[in-house]
Design a protein around this motif. Sequence first.
Motif, PDB file in Angstrom:
ATOM      1  N   THR A   1      22.159  -3.032 -25.361  1.00  0.00           N
ATOM      2  CA  THR A   1      22.526  -4.072 -26.325  1.00  0.00           C
ATOM      3  C   THR A   1      22.892  -3.524 -27.705  1.00  0.00           C
ATOM      4  N   THR A   2      22.864  -2.212 -27.906  1.00  0.00           N
ATOM      5  CA  THR A   2      23.123  -1.635 -29.223  1.00  0.00           C
ATOM      6  C   THR A   2      24.394  -2.243 -29.827  1.00  0.00           C
ATOM      7  N   PRO A   3      24.279  -3.000 -30.923  1.00  0.00           N
ATOM      8  CA  PRO A   3      25.433  -3.773 -31.411  1.00  0.00           C
ATOM      9  C   PRO A   3      26.637  -2.920 -31.800  1.00  0.00           C
ATOM     10  N   GLU A   4      26.403  -1.785 -32.452  1.00  0.00           N
ATOM     11  CA  GLU A   4      27.535  -0.947 -32.867  1.00  0.00           C
ATOM     12  C   GLU A   4      28.282  -0.396 -31.652  1.00  0.00           C
ATOM     13  N   VAL A   5      27.521   0.015 -30.649  1.00  0.00           N
ATOM     14  CA  VAL A   5      28.139   0.551 -29.430  1.00  0.00           C
ATOM     15  C   VAL A   5      28.840  -0.562 -28.663  1.00  0.00           C
ATOM     16  N   LEU A   6      28.245  -1.732 -28.618  1.00  0.00           N
ATOM     17  CA  LEU A   6      28.858  -2.868 -27.929  1.00  0.00           C
ATOM     18  C   LEU A   6      30.204  -3.214 -28.556  1.00  0.00           C
ATOM     19  N   GLU A   7      30.241  -3.296 -29.877  1.00  0.00           N
ATOM     20  CA  GLU A   7      31.499  -3.588 -30.564  1.00  0.00           C
ATOM     21  C   GLU A   7      32.539  -2.517 -30.279  1.00  0.00           C
ATOM     22  N   ALA A   8      32.120  -1.248 -30.330  1.00  0.00           N
ATOM     23  CA  ALA A   8      33.057  -0.150 -30.086  1.00  0.00           C
ATOM     24  C   ALA A   8      33.604  -0.202 -28.665  1.00  0.00           C
ATOM     25  N   CYS A   9      32.748  -0.484 -27.690  1.00  0.00           N
ATOM     26  CA  CYS A   9      33.198  -0.543 -26.301  1.00  0.00           C
ATOM     27  C   CYS A   9      34.216  -1.663 -26.098  1.00  0.00           C
ATOM     28  N   LYS A  10      34.008  -2.802 -26.748  1.00  0.00           N
ATOM     29  CA  LYS A  10      34.969  -3.904 -26.654  1.00  0.00           C
ATOM     30  C   LYS A  10      36.324  -3.470 -27.210  1.00  0.00           C
ATOM     31  N   ARG A  11      36.309  -2.770 -28.324  1.00  0.00           N
ATOM     32  CA  ARG A  11      37.568  -2.325 -28.926  1.00  0.00           C
ATOM     33  C   ARG A  11      38.249  -1.268 -28.059  1.00  0.00           C
ATOM     34  N   LEU A  12      37.451  -0.377 -27.486  1.00  0.00           N
ATOM     35  CA  LEU A  12      38.015   0.658 -26.624  1.00  0.00           C
ATOM     36  C   LEU A  12      38.694   0.043 -25.408  1.00  0.00           C
ATOM     37  N   LYS A  13      38.057  -0.948 -24.816  1.00  0.00           N
ATOM     38  CA  LYS A  13      38.645  -1.606 -23.660  1.00  0.00           C
ATOM     39  C   LYS A  13      39.925  -2.334 -24.025  1.00  0.00           C
ATOM     40  N   GLU A  14      39.931  -2.954 -25.199  1.00  0.00           N
ATOM     41  CA  GLU A  14      41.131  -3.649 -25.667  1.00  0.00           C
ATOM     42  C   GLU A  14      42.288  -2.672 -25.862  1.00  0.00           C
ATOM     43  N   GLN A  15      41.957  -1.416 -26.185  1.00  0.00           N
ATOM     44  CA  GLN A  15      42.984  -0.395 -26.415  1.00  0.00           C
ATOM     45  C   GLN A  15      43.297   0.409 -25.150  1.00  0.00           C
ATOM     46  N   ASP A  16      42.701  -0.016 -24.020  1.00  0.00           N
ATOM     47  CA  ASP A  16      42.919   0.662 -22.731  1.00  0.00           C
ATOM     48  C   ASP A  16      42.502   2.127 -22.771  1.00  0.00           C
ATOM     49  N   ILE A  17      41.427   2.407 -23.489  1.00  0.00           N
ATOM     50  CA  ILE A  17      40.871   3.763 -23.542  1.00  0.00           C
ATOM     51  C   ILE A  17      39.677   3.825 -22.595  1.00  0.00           C
ATOM     52  N   ARG A  18      39.649   4.817 -21.745  1.00  0.00           N
ATOM     53  CA  ARG A  18      38.570   4.944 -20.768  1.00  0.00           C
ATOM     54  C   ARG A  18      37.236   5.203 -21.465  1.00  0.00           C
ATOM     55  N   VAL A  19      36.234   4.452 -21.063  1.00  0.00           N
ATOM     56  CA  VAL A  19      34.900   4.636 -21.631  1.00  0.00           C
ATOM     57  C   VAL A  19      33.880   4.587 -20.503  1.00  0.00           C
ATOM     58  N   TYR A  20      32.997   5.540 -20.505  1.00  0.00           N
ATOM     59  CA  TYR A  20      31.901   5.622 -19.537  1.00  0.00           C
ATOM     60  C   TYR A  20      30.599   5.543 -20.307  1.00  0.00           C
ATOM     61  N   ALA A  21      29.594   4.915 -19.696  1.00  0.00           N
ATOM     62  CA  ALA A  21      28.362   4.664 -20.437  1.00  0.00           C
ATOM     63  C   ALA A  21      27.127   4.961 -19.599  1.00  0.00           C
ATOM     64  N   MET A  22      26.153   5.557 -20.263  1.00  0.00           N
ATOM     65  CA  MET A  22      24.825   5.699 -19.684  1.00  0.00           C
ATOM     66  C   MET A  22      24.029   4.508 -20.196  1.00  0.00           C
ATOM     67  N   THR A  23      23.943   3.475 -19.372  1.00  0.00           N
ATOM     68  CA  THR A  23      23.325   2.230 -19.804  1.00  0.00           C
ATOM     69  C   THR A  23      23.042   1.355 -18.588  1.00  0.00           C
ATOM     70  N   LYS A  24      22.469   0.190 -18.835  1.00  0.00           N
ATOM     71  CA  LYS A  24      22.191  -0.765 -17.765  1.00  0.00           C
ATOM     72  C   LYS A  24      23.496  -1.450 -17.355  1.00  0.00           C
ATOM     73  N   PRO A  25      23.895  -1.348 -16.113  1.00  0.00           N
ATOM     74  CA  PRO A  25      25.139  -2.005 -15.687  1.00  0.00           C
ATOM     75  C   PRO A  25      25.127  -3.512 -15.937  1.00  0.00           C
ATOM     76  N   GLU A  26      23.927  -4.129 -15.856  1.00  0.00           N
ATOM     77  CA  GLU A  26      23.838  -5.575 -16.044  1.00  0.00           C
ATOM     78  C   GLU A  26      23.724  -5.983 -17.508  1.00  0.00           C
ATOM     79  N   GLY A  27      23.601  -5.021 -18.421  1.00  0.00           N
ATOM     80  CA  GLY A  27      23.486  -5.336 -19.842  1.00  0.00           C
ATOM     81  C   GLY A  27      24.833  -5.653 -20.470  1.00  0.00           C
ATOM     82  N   PRO A  28      24.830  -6.129 -21.722  1.00  0.00           N
ATOM     83  CA  PRO A  28      26.090  -6.479 -22.395  1.00  0.00           C
ATOM     84  C   PRO A  28      27.087  -5.321 -22.443  1.00  0.00           C
ATOM     85  N   ILE A  29      26.622  -4.129 -22.758  1.00  0.00           N
ATOM     86  CA  ILE A  29      27.527  -2.980 -22.812  1.00  0.00           C
ATOM     87  C   ILE A  29      28.037  -2.643 -21.419  1.00  0.00           C
TER      88      ILE A  29
END
Length: 353
Positions: A105-133
């Motif tokens: 749920t880290t807000p800064e990372v969540l915001e960044a991931c949303k922007r990365l996806k909007e820009q079609d940049i590949r992002v991989y995460a070590m996190t809970k698959p069911e979480g917001p990120i």
Amino acid sequence: MKQTEIVEIMHFDQEAYLAGGARFFETGKRMSALADRVADEGYDAVFLMGVGGTWDEFMQLEYLMNKFGDKDLEVYLIHAAEWNVLGHKRMTKKSVVLTASESGTTPEVLEACKRLKEQDIRVYAMTKPEGPIGKVVGAENCVEMAASHGASGCEGSYYLADCFGLRLLNRRGCFPKFDEFIAQTEHIWEHLIDIRKRFEPRAEEIARKYALAPYTMFIGSGALWGETILFSMCILEEMQWKRTRYITSADFFHGTLELVEPGVPVILFKGEDECRALDNRVEAFLRSGVTGDEDYVIVDTAEFGISGLDPEFRVIVSPWILSSIITDRLAAYYELVTKHNLDYRRYYHQFDY
């Protein structure tokens, strides 16, 4: 085994730790597979993105990828909050981003991931698959890391990140012994328990001497610098409300040394890489008599052997060792001495800010 948990390592579940290590070994295979996917697709630069503790933890991987990588490899460590407002001129749609958030749920990372996806940049995460990120990144691009700060310490996070980064290097021909490294670290968790046991009395001694000090300096460098910050900031400042100063061995002689005086504890974490020469210089200064022998501590990861591990891999696991003895064991004894619960916060996650 339950009895040895109580007697030999305070507040530590050895069985859960080993089980967590086994899970990380299996999960590491998935991290390597993600790296293979990235290598197959191609990329122009690798971005390691974190905030707070995850930013600190990625420092060792940035160091290792630059150490072992070829001259054409571009690796950037970026802070999620800063990237959200500044961006990065080198990042393109061919870039790849690795991030992490244990809570998901880290807000800064969540915001960044949303922007990365909007820009079609590949992002991989070590996190809970069911979480917001995880939901933003996609379950196929997530790897669970929930046990990292519980049953398997911060070293679990290091292991997973290294499986990704070192595999990328391996595919570039820069780290040919990747398979040997994975094989030799499959059971490293048992060794890290033994290392904890060896350090346990010293952890208690250090905490009883310095945990109540009003101000403490922590010095590190190279592969250990991120862990130095993590312990000083995430453990002592955030979880213990202790005033600290963390500084690299390189920068210590440019200001901070003037604050060294009797009564101010200075704790040096010595690593096993090129920066050890800088650590040695700090150690020589501390031992020169500028302050009393009781006012400094030298913690050297080279003192803790791991059988069956090639010497060339020591630099990679040195942050794992420091995490085991400092961020785990020393933190536990700080809590004991200060009587301040490590889970208690005044502000963090208490309200929106």
